[in-house]
Design a protein around this motif. Structure first.
Motif, mmCIF file in Angstrom:
data_model
loop_
_atom_site.group_PDB
_atom_site.id
_atom_site.type_symbol
_atom_site.label_atom_id
_atom_site.label_comp_id
_atom_site.label_asym_id
_atom_site.label_seq_id
_atom_site.Cartn_x
_atom_site.Cartn_y
_atom_site.Cartn_z
ATOM 1 N N PHE A 37 0.747 -1.207 0.206
ATOM 2 C CA PHE A 37 0.077 -0.155 0.064
ATOM 3 C C PHE A 37 0.799 1.245 -0.119
ATOM 4 C CE2 PHE A 37 -2.926 -3.077 2.037
ATOM 5 C CZ PHE A 37 -3.933 -3.067 0.992
ATOM 6 N N GLN A 86 -7.616 15.367 7.148
ATOM 7 C CA GLN A 86 -6.488 15.112 6.411
ATOM 8 C C GLN A 86 -5.232 15.444 7.088
ATOM 9 O OE1 GLN A 86 -7.347 17.107 2.573
ATOM 10 N NE2 GLN A 86 -5.338 17.343 1.846
ATOM 11 N N GLN A 96 2.642 5.046 10.047
ATOM 12 C CA GLN A 96 1.234 5.234 10.279
ATOM 13 C C GLN A 96 1.177 5.961 11.587
ATOM 14 O OE1 GLN A 96 0.853 1.132 9.399
ATOM 15 N NE2 GLN A 96 -1.036 1.655 8.214
ATOM 16 N N MET A 115 -4.408 4.512 8.078
ATOM 17 C CA MET A 115 -4.143 3.730 6.951
ATOM 18 C C MET A 115 -4.074 4.989 5.904
ATOM 19 S SD MET A 115 -3.072 0.557 7.082
ATOM 20 C CE MET A 115 -3.137 0.121 5.372
ATOM 21 N N ASN A 116 -4.966 5.853 5.915
ATOM 22 C CA ASN A 116 -5.117 6.627 4.866
ATOM 23 C C ASN A 116 -4.571 7.965 5.439
ATOM 24 O OD1 ASN A 116 -6.610 4.934 3.048
ATOM 25 N ND2 ASN A 116 -8.154 4.967 4.521
ATOM 26 N N ARG A 173 -6.525 10.831 4.277
ATOM 27 C CA ARG A 173 -7.764 11.450 4.318
ATOM 28 C C ARG A 173 -8.842 10.497 5.206
ATOM 29 N NH1 ARG A 173 -8.214 13.843 -1.676
ATOM 30 N NH2 ARG A 173 -6.661 15.384 -1.173
ATOM 31 N N MET A 174 -9.408 10.736 6.137
ATOM 32 C CA MET A 174 -10.255 9.907 6.952
ATOM 33 C C MET A 174 -11.369 10.761 7.262
ATOM 34 S SD MET A 174 -7.178 8.762 9.574
ATOM 35 C CE MET A 174 -6.395 10.340 9.287
#
Length: 128
Positions: free
Chosen positions: A7, A42, A49, A73-74, A76-77
């Motif tokens: 990823f 964001q 992480q 993991m991202n 933007r959440m």
């Protein structure tokens, strides 16, 4: 046979080391029922992480909702935070997000935003 999907590309120059990761944007939007708040965060694109402590406070600075994110993991959440122990949820609140890696009591970045939950139509406290 192939391995697990990758990823993150660790040598991607757009991904920042942990000491450069910051909360870039924080938004809080009340849901139509007034009992929940949609939280949007964001962050800087990261190599490692980060973790987050997200808290919603009422006007008396009492914590009335929140969540913890471990190893996001991202970049933007979006989350839904439920108001707890609030009989009449309309009013002003403060949403705080702390970004940390090792110690939640020593965040490396913090963002805050105000959120107003309007009184429902027909409520005597709605002013109309």
């Amino acid at each position: 046979m192939t391995g697990p999907p990758v990823f993150f590309l660790p040598d991607n120059p757009n991904l920042k080391p942990r000491e450069e990761v910051r909360i870039e944007q924080l938004a809080a939007l009340p849901t139509p029922d007034g009992r929940r708040v949609r939280v949007q965060i964001q962050v800087t694109p990261f190599r490692e992480q980060p973790n987050f402590e997200i808290a919603l406070y009422d006007s008396a600075r009492r914590r009335v909702g929140g969540t913890t994110v471990i190893a996001a993991m991202n970049f933007r959440m979006e989350f839904i935070v439920h108001l707890r122990g609030v009989a009449q949820p309309h009013g002003d609140y403060l949403l705080r997000a702390d970004l940390y890696y090792d110690d939640p009591s020593a965040p490396q970045d913090r963002a805050e935003t105000a959120v107003h939950i309007p009184a429902p139509d027909g409520d005597p406290g709605s002013g109309g």
